[in-house]
Design a protein around this motif. Structure first.
Motif, mmCIF file in Angstrom:
data_model
loop_
_atom_site.group_PDB
_atom_site.id
_atom_site.type_symbol
_atom_site.label_atom_id
_atom_site.label_comp_id
_atom_site.label_asym_id
_atom_site.label_seq_id
_atom_site.Cartn_x
_atom_site.Cartn_y
_atom_site.Cartn_z
ATOM 1 N N ASP A 212 0.835 -1.201 0.000
ATOM 2 C CA ASP A 212 0.000 0.000 0.000
ATOM 3 C C ASP A 212 0.868 1.248 0.000
ATOM 4 O OD1 ASP A 212 -2.341 -1.438 0.016
ATOM 5 O OD2 ASP A 212 -2.712 -1.205 2.171
ATOM 6 N N ALA A 213 1.913 1.237 0.824
ATOM 7 C CA ALA A 213 2.761 2.421 0.978
ATOM 8 C C ALA A 213 3.489 2.779 -0.314
ATOM 9 C CB ALA A 213 3.777 2.194 2.102
ATOM 10 N N ILE A 214 3.832 1.766 -1.121
ATOM 11 C CA ILE A 214 4.555 2.055 -2.370
ATOM 12 C C ILE A 214 3.615 2.158 -3.563
ATOM 13 C CG2 ILE A 214 6.630 0.948 -1.472
ATOM 14 C CD1 ILE A 214 6.087 -1.420 -3.330
ATOM 15 N N GLY A 215 2.306 2.052 -3.304
ATOM 16 C CA GLY A 215 1.332 2.234 -4.374
ATOM 17 C C GLY A 215 1.168 1.049 -5.298
ATOM 18 N N ALA A 216 1.505 -0.151 -4.826
ATOM 19 C CA ALA A 216 1.315 -1.341 -5.656
ATOM 20 C C ALA A 216 -0.159 -1.738 -5.646
ATOM 21 C CB ALA A 216 2.169 -2.494 -5.134
ATOM 22 N N PRO A 217 -0.717 -2.121 -6.779
ATOM 23 C CA PRO A 217 -2.143 -2.481 -6.832
ATOM 24 C C PRO A 217 -2.411 -3.787 -6.110
ATOM 25 C CG PRO A 217 -1.089 -2.942 -8.947
ATOM 26 C CD PRO A 217 -0.060 -2.246 -8.108
ATOM 27 N N CYS A 218 -3.361 -3.771 -5.188
ATOM 28 C CA CYS A 218 -3.693 -4.949 -4.371
ATOM 29 C C CYS A 218 -5.206 -5.073 -4.243
ATOM 30 C CB CYS A 218 -3.101 -4.810 -2.956
ATOM 31 S SG CYS A 218 -1.309 -4.774 -2.876
ATOM 32 N N PRO A 219 -5.693 -6.266 -3.895
ATOM 33 C CA PRO A 219 -7.104 -6.379 -3.507
ATOM 34 C C PRO A 219 -7.345 -5.566 -2.229
ATOM 35 C CG PRO A 219 -6.108 -8.542 -3.886
ATOM 36 C CD PRO A 219 -4.993 -7.556 -3.859
ATOM 37 N N ARG A 220 -8.578 -5.129 -2.024
ATOM 38 C CA ARG A 220 -8.894 -4.447 -0.771
ATOM 39 C C ARG A 220 -8.741 -5.424 0.390
ATOM 40 N NH1 ARG A 220 -14.504 -1.695 -2.399
ATOM 41 N NH2 ARG A 220 -14.641 -3.706 -3.474
ATOM 42 N N GLU B 235 -10.765 -8.959 -0.190
ATOM 43 C CA GLU B 235 -11.881 -9.199 -1.092
ATOM 44 C C GLU B 235 -11.556 -10.378 -2.014
ATOM 45 O OE1 GLU B 235 -12.454 -6.198 -4.113
ATOM 46 O OE2 GLU B 235 -10.386 -5.555 -3.881
ATOM 47 N N LYS B 236 -12.570 -11.102 -2.412
ATOM 48 C CA LYS B 236 -12.384 -12.189 -3.373
ATOM 49 C C LYS B 236 -12.425 -11.581 -4.768
ATOM 50 C CE LYS B 236 -13.916 -16.855 -4.489
ATOM 51 N NZ LYS B 236 -13.877 -16.681 -5.957
ATOM 52 N N VAL B 237 -11.267 -11.579 -5.386
ATOM 53 C CA VAL B 237 -11.109 -10.880 -6.653
ATOM 54 C C VAL B 237 -11.745 -11.671 -7.794
ATOM 55 C CG1 VAL B 237 -9.421 -10.007 -8.324
ATOM 56 C CG2 VAL B 237 -8.992 -9.778 -5.859
ATOM 57 N N ASP B 238 -12.457 -10.967 -8.655
ATOM 58 C CA ASP B 238 -12.998 -11.559 -9.871
ATOM 59 C C ASP B 238 -11.874 -11.565 -10.904
ATOM 60 O OD1 ASP B 238 -14.496 -12.477 -11.983
ATOM 61 O OD2 ASP B 238 -15.560 -10.585 -12.301
ATOM 62 N N PHE B 239 -11.070 -12.638 -10.895
ATOM 63 C CA PHE B 239 -9.908 -12.647 -11.790
ATOM 64 C C PHE B 239 -10.118 -13.596 -12.957
ATOM 65 C CE2 PHE B 239 -8.971 -15.802 -8.498
ATOM 66 C CZ PHE B 239 -8.520 -16.894 -9.215
ATOM 67 N N ALA B 240 -9.465 -13.239 -14.059
ATOM 68 C CA ALA B 240 -9.544 -14.071 -15.257
ATOM 69 C C ALA B 240 -8.564 -15.242 -15.168
ATOM 70 C CB ALA B 240 -9.254 -13.233 -16.494
ATOM 71 N N ARG B 241 -7.403 -14.983 -14.579
ATOM 72 C CA ARG B 241 -6.391 -16.028 -14.402
ATOM 73 C C ARG B 241 -5.317 -15.519 -13.456
ATOM 74 N NH1 ARG B 241 -3.006 -16.011 -20.170
ATOM 75 N NH2 ARG B 241 -3.015 -13.757 -20.486
ATOM 76 N N GLU B 242 -4.437 -16.430 -13.029
ATOM 77 C CA GLU B 242 -3.322 -16.071 -12.165
ATOM 78 C C GLU B 242 -2.040 -16.021 -12.986
ATOM 79 O OE1 GLU B 242 -3.236 -17.673 -8.086
ATOM 80 O OE2 GLU B 242 -4.992 -18.852 -8.681
ATOM 81 N N LEU B 243 -1.244 -15.022 -12.704
ATOM 82 C CA LEU B 243 0.039 -14.812 -13.365
ATOM 83 C C LEU B 243 1.139 -14.788 -12.317
ATOM 84 C CD1 LEU B 243 -0.977 -11.823 -15.691
ATOM 85 C CD2 LEU B 243 -0.961 -14.258 -16.315
ATOM 86 N N ALA B 244 2.372 -14.867 -12.768
ATOM 87 C CA ALA B 244 3.512 -14.693 -11.871
ATOM 88 C C ALA B 244 4.618 -13.963 -12.618
ATOM 89 C CB ALA B 244 4.022 -16.027 -11.343
ATOM 90 N N ALA B 245 5.177 -12.957 -11.941
ATOM 91 C CA ALA B 245 6.327 -12.213 -12.466
ATOM 92 C C ALA B 245 7.522 -12.545 -11.589
ATOM 93 C CB ALA B 245 6.043 -10.721 -12.465
#
Length: 395
Positions: free
Chosen positions: A111-119, A194-204
């Motif tokens: 949150d502090a670095i502004g990375a997008p996360c689920p609530r 929150e349970k995210v409505d995701f299309a798929r899981e990725l990994a970087a």
């Protein structure tokens, strides 16, 4: 010339494959393992049997090591600080590793670095879970990266114990306050998401060295079955190049902001509307990077060794158009060696990696890698080999 000694805490398959990657470089490994039967303990020449949770054991193990690294994130943070105070390089260090050890700390930093996360937020009891569910369904302006709450009072929501979970353990999807009671019985803080409505899981996956050099592997798709990684496709099929670049840049930024040294896996959700959200972090070689053993110029394991020793990092680019990794899970047929005859004859390009583990139903005991230019063919070969080794496919 005296070659350095890498001290590896944890005797699982990640340690086993990291040791394998160091052999061509002449790197010496010393292992702290729970038992002599652990995966890595079977192949590393210098093994100490002991409890990583005991500081005296850790200090004794660290003597003679040039650097300490890990195949899991469970060593107490205060013990790692004590090793650093003793002058032992710990990579990744405790200030970084705590973000993979504690999901609450991770979310606060992201949150502090502004990375997008689920609530998300820490919740105190089942009633607080209900309040959280109501909060995320309350509408109003959303921060960047947020996902709209469920229409039915915010449920279902995801609950996670902040420490100790892996492969789906320590994670619950709950639909009411009644279902929310179980996570609190562990006696550790609970994170609600929150349970995210995701299309798929990725990994970087990225690797970063002490002096700040970093490399990024292609973003992969990770397919889970019952909370356990089943298949990884590299690169992720049909992923928008701009979104792939965003995911790599995000992982590199997280690695820099957290001061990671070594391998970092950033597990991501690709949402239904084409965004990415950070799900989990792992600061060690990771299942989503096993494809690199045969599919990349430099594997995640080789680059992790280079990073913790502050050597120049290797090229992460793929060797083939597509590489697919499929986990081999234990089934009802423990004699997997007998299946090699069929698998190798059917696919001479198949790469099998077994971990030396006793075969138990559902347990990760190995993986296979396949590669080529035709994705459908590569996927079928990987699935067939993994299924035949497990015994679910017999022809």
């Amino acid at each position: 010339m005296t070659f350095p000694v890498v001290g590896m805490v944890g005797g699982g398959q990640l340690a086993r494959m990291t040791h394998e990657a160091g052999i061509p470089l002449g790197i010496k490994f010393k292992l702290l393992s729970d038992t002599p039967q652990d995966s890595a303990a079977q192949v590393v020449s210098e093994v100490v049997i002991g409890d990583y949770r005991d500081l005296d054991t850790l200090r004794a193990f660290a003597r003679g090591c040039d650097v300490i690294t890990f195949d899991h994130e469970h060593v107490p943070t205060e013990h790692l600080r004590a090793l650093e105070a003793d002058g032992i390089p710990v990579r990744p260090g405790p200030d970084a590793l705590v973000h993979a050890q504690d999901k609450g700390v991770m979310r606060a930093k992201l949150d502090a670095i502004g990375a997008p996360c689920p609530r998300h937020r820490i919740v105190s009891d089942p009633e607080d879970v209900v309040r959280f569910a109501q909060e995320i369904s309350g509408g109003g302006a959303q921060r960047p990266g947020e996902w709209p709450g469920d229409a039915s009072g915010g449920f279902p929501v995801v609950l996670k114990t902040v420490r100790g979970g892996y492969d789906g353990k320590g994670v619950w999807v709950v639909r009411s306050s009644k279902e929310a009671a179980e996570p609190f019985r562990a006696g550790v803080p609970v994170l609600a998401e929150e349970k995210v409505d995701f299309a798929r899981e990725l990994a970087a996956n990225i690797v970063r060295s002490p002096h700040g050099q970093a490399v990024a592997y292609p973003v992969v798709e990770s397919i889970q079955v019952d909370g356990v990684c089943d298949t990884v496709i590299a690169p992720a099929p049909d992923l928008d190049p701009e979104l792939a670049g965003q995911a790599q840049e995000l992982a590199l930024r997280i690695g820099k902001e957290l001061g990671v040294v070594g391998h970092l896996a950033v597990e991501l959700f690709e949402t239904a509307d084409g965004r990415i959200l950070v799900n989990e972090l792992a600061m060690r070689p990771h299942n989503s990077g096993h494809w690199t053993q045969d599919g990349a110029i430099t594997s995640q394991f080789a680059n992790h060794v280079r990073a913790v020793l502050d050597l120049p990092l290797g090229d992460p680019r793929p060797r083939a158009r597509w590489t697919v990794m499929a986990n081999v899970l234990g089934g009802d047929y423990p004699d997997m060696y007998h299946a090699y005859l069929h698998c190798m004859a059917r696919d001479p390009q198949l790469k099998i990696h077994m971990y030396g583990k006793d075969v138990k139903p559902g347990r990760k005991v190995g993986h296979v890698n396949t590669y080529g230019d035709d994705l459908a063919d590569v996927r079928e070969r990987a699935a067939h080999a993994a299924g035949y080794l497990r015994g679910t496919i017999t022809e």
